[in-house]
Scaffold this motif. Sequence first.
Motif, mmCIF file in Angstrom:
data_model
loop_
_atom_site.group_PDB
_atom_site.id
_atom_site.type_symbol
_atom_site.label_atom_id
_atom_site.label_comp_id
_atom_site.label_asym_id
_atom_site.label_seq_id
_atom_site.Cartn_x
_atom_site.Cartn_y
_atom_site.Cartn_z
ATOM 1 N N LYS A 1 1.022 -1.167 0.129
ATOM 2 C CA LYS A 1 -0.070 0.126 0.088
ATOM 3 C C LYS A 1 0.791 1.194 0.080
ATOM 4 C CE LYS A 1 -4.264 -2.001 2.368
ATOM 5 N NZ LYS A 1 -5.302 -1.755 3.319
ATOM 6 N N ARG A 2 0.363 2.135 -0.578
ATOM 7 C CA ARG A 2 0.880 3.600 -0.411
ATOM 8 C C ARG A 2 0.355 4.564 0.279
ATOM 9 N NH1 ARG A 2 3.533 4.761 -6.351
ATOM 10 N NH2 ARG A 2 4.544 2.672 -6.764
ATOM 11 N N HIS A 3 1.073 5.457 0.836
ATOM 12 C CA HIS A 3 0.688 6.523 1.954
ATOM 13 C C HIS A 3 1.192 7.886 1.540
ATOM 14 C CE1 HIS A 3 -0.945 3.443 4.638
ATOM 15 N NE2 HIS A 3 0.128 2.609 4.172
ATOM 16 N N GLY B 1 10.995 6.829 20.532
ATOM 17 C CA GLY B 1 11.286 5.243 20.542
ATOM 18 C C GLY B 1 10.363 4.536 19.509
ATOM 19 N N SER B 2 9.905 5.267 18.325
ATOM 20 C CA SER B 2 8.975 4.602 17.480
ATOM 21 C C SER B 2 9.432 4.677 16.081
ATOM 22 C CB SER B 2 7.831 5.236 17.405
ATOM 23 O OG SER B 2 8.070 6.517 17.260
ATOM 24 N N GLU B 3 8.905 3.946 15.170
ATOM 25 C CA GLU B 3 9.387 3.686 14.047
ATOM 26 C C GLU B 3 8.412 4.265 12.919
ATOM 27 O OE1 GLU B 3 12.262 2.658 12.819
ATOM 28 O OE2 GLU B 3 12.995 1.700 14.948
ATOM 29 N N VAL B 4 8.837 4.685 11.651
ATOM 30 C CA VAL B 4 7.727 5.029 10.747
ATOM 31 C C VAL B 4 7.268 3.833 9.876
ATOM 32 C CG1 VAL B 4 7.609 6.207 8.578
ATOM 33 C CG2 VAL B 4 9.256 7.202 10.133
ATOM 34 N N VAL B 5 6.023 3.356 10.337
ATOM 35 C CA VAL B 5 5.433 2.185 10.020
ATOM 36 C C VAL B 5 4.263 2.323 9.098
ATOM 37 C CG1 VAL B 5 6.692 0.802 11.844
ATOM 38 C CG2 VAL B 5 4.502 1.731 12.384
ATOM 39 N N CYS B 6 3.759 1.182 8.646
ATOM 40 C CA CYS B 6 2.630 1.291 8.008
ATOM 41 C C CYS B 6 1.664 1.173 8.876
ATOM 42 C CB CYS B 6 2.502 0.269 6.880
ATOM 43 S SG CYS B 6 0.876 0.017 6.033
ATOM 44 N N PRO B 7 0.405 2.069 8.869
ATOM 45 C CA PRO B 7 -0.801 1.978 9.882
ATOM 46 C C PRO B 7 -1.716 0.705 9.665
ATOM 47 C CG PRO B 7 -1.216 3.595 8.258
ATOM 48 C CD PRO B 7 0.278 3.186 7.974
ATOM 49 N N ASP B 8 -1.529 0.029 8.369
ATOM 50 C CA ASP B 8 -2.386 -1.267 8.289
ATOM 51 C C ASP B 8 -1.414 -2.375 8.694
ATOM 52 O OD1 ASP B 8 -4.438 0.635 7.046
ATOM 53 O OD2 ASP B 8 -3.255 0.519 5.072
#
Length: 490
Positions: free
Chosen positions: A42-44, A425-432
């Motif tokens: 998916k694209r965001h 302390g978080s990562e750039v991740v896909c919300p899905d």
Amino acid sequence: MWTDSESGGCLPKFVTGELQAFLRCGILAYGFAQMHCDECRKRHLVAFSCKCRGFCPSCMGRRMNEGAANLVDHALPEGIPLRQWVLTLPHPLRYPLAFDAGHLGKVLRLFTSTVSSWYTRGHSGGKTGSVTVIQRASSDLRLNPHFHTLFLDGAYRPGPDGEAPVFEPAPTPTQEDIEAVVTRARKRILRYLEKQGVVAFAAAPGDGEVHAQVDETLGESSPALATLMAAATVGAAPAGPALRRAPIQLSPCTQGGPDPKGYLCAQDAAFNLHAARRVAPNDRQGREMLCRYILRPPLANERFHLMEDGMVTVEFKRPWKDGTRSIASEPKALLSRLSAIVPPPRRHVTVYSGVLSSGSSWRSLVVPGYKEENPEDPTPAAKGRLPPSGEPVHPSAAQEETRSGEAAVRSRYIPWKELLRRTFGSEVVCPDCGGRLRLVALVKTEASIQMLLAAFHLPTGPPKVAAAEQPPGEEGLEWRGEVGEADWVD
């Protein structure tokens, strides 16, 4: 466009540009980054930010975290204790100093040199250093230029036989030390301002008291901005709401001396100095938290609430002594205040002095990772240091993320994903699916923006913006409510 009713002058471009950029911040119709998840395919879309330095909570929040990381990693010596010195100026001086950034910079130099003299007393040839962030607003968004200065809590003395300087920690200042520093700083600052004609001291007829008179010609170059800044200083219309205060007695010489206001805090003729906060040499987390504090934005999104009657409530981080927890004002009055606190262009809000300044010959000996300029590559990224302004170098995201077959640009810029990891302390991740996101493209042209937004079934245009109107409080314009105690919400 807001204009002055008497002169017809408009607000400067740096103010209107800041407001207009803030209205475009985070809106996809003005450009975005296209991210791709390799797991769910998916694209965001991530909208561009305005990158303003006046009041935008999100952009200045990133600037705060990034600036704090750069200070800890590249600008402050390791293993050295830090102490915060905060100087607040009297109300009569806030408007002229906020309006004239040149005078404000000179006042800052007088203050830092006064504190430096205290640190280097008894050290022949000794030097210390500091980094100052000029904050321009109080918690209620009044125009209030004040200094948050981190000093190396001690002094360097020259090393033997040309070796590196040796740091000697300073003893904890006493209450008498703080009172002596604020008194000397007050005398030097008022002497300079009187010499420059910014303020004049005259005895009032009959009572013999000395009063300060501010130069009324300061606002002639930009009367519209001067009106908003003068009003925002005291909270009067058109930048209300106002808070009634007792008159301040400002004099070049005082009879009773400074007054203690708490632990390592003193006030002399409304010059308030606080120096109680110290960070230990090995407390790296405490360093970064203190740097974030001095770099914090003037407002946060969670402190704003739009009421049913159209008023905007601004909550304070902590209640005032009288129990006041928030203020309520009209949206136009709020915009007036935001316009007044925008820093002028080509004036740094982060200033280095002493051994931390770019012109110091000792900087390469005490600052971690500092390197002299490479004459073969004069770009800021190749210098291995912060530029003189202290602002981080920002290469484009394309240079950082999409270069193939080339080394990434080396600079003090911290990519978004690394900043999130370090700060939260978080990562750039896909919300899905939670997969890692990868940058595909930066979409900037209008045709490409509309085409991709239509493909994602999203609005292709920006939200409608109401037409500009005159600020409240001007003659002939409507101002809802009386300015005073009724405007304050507990």
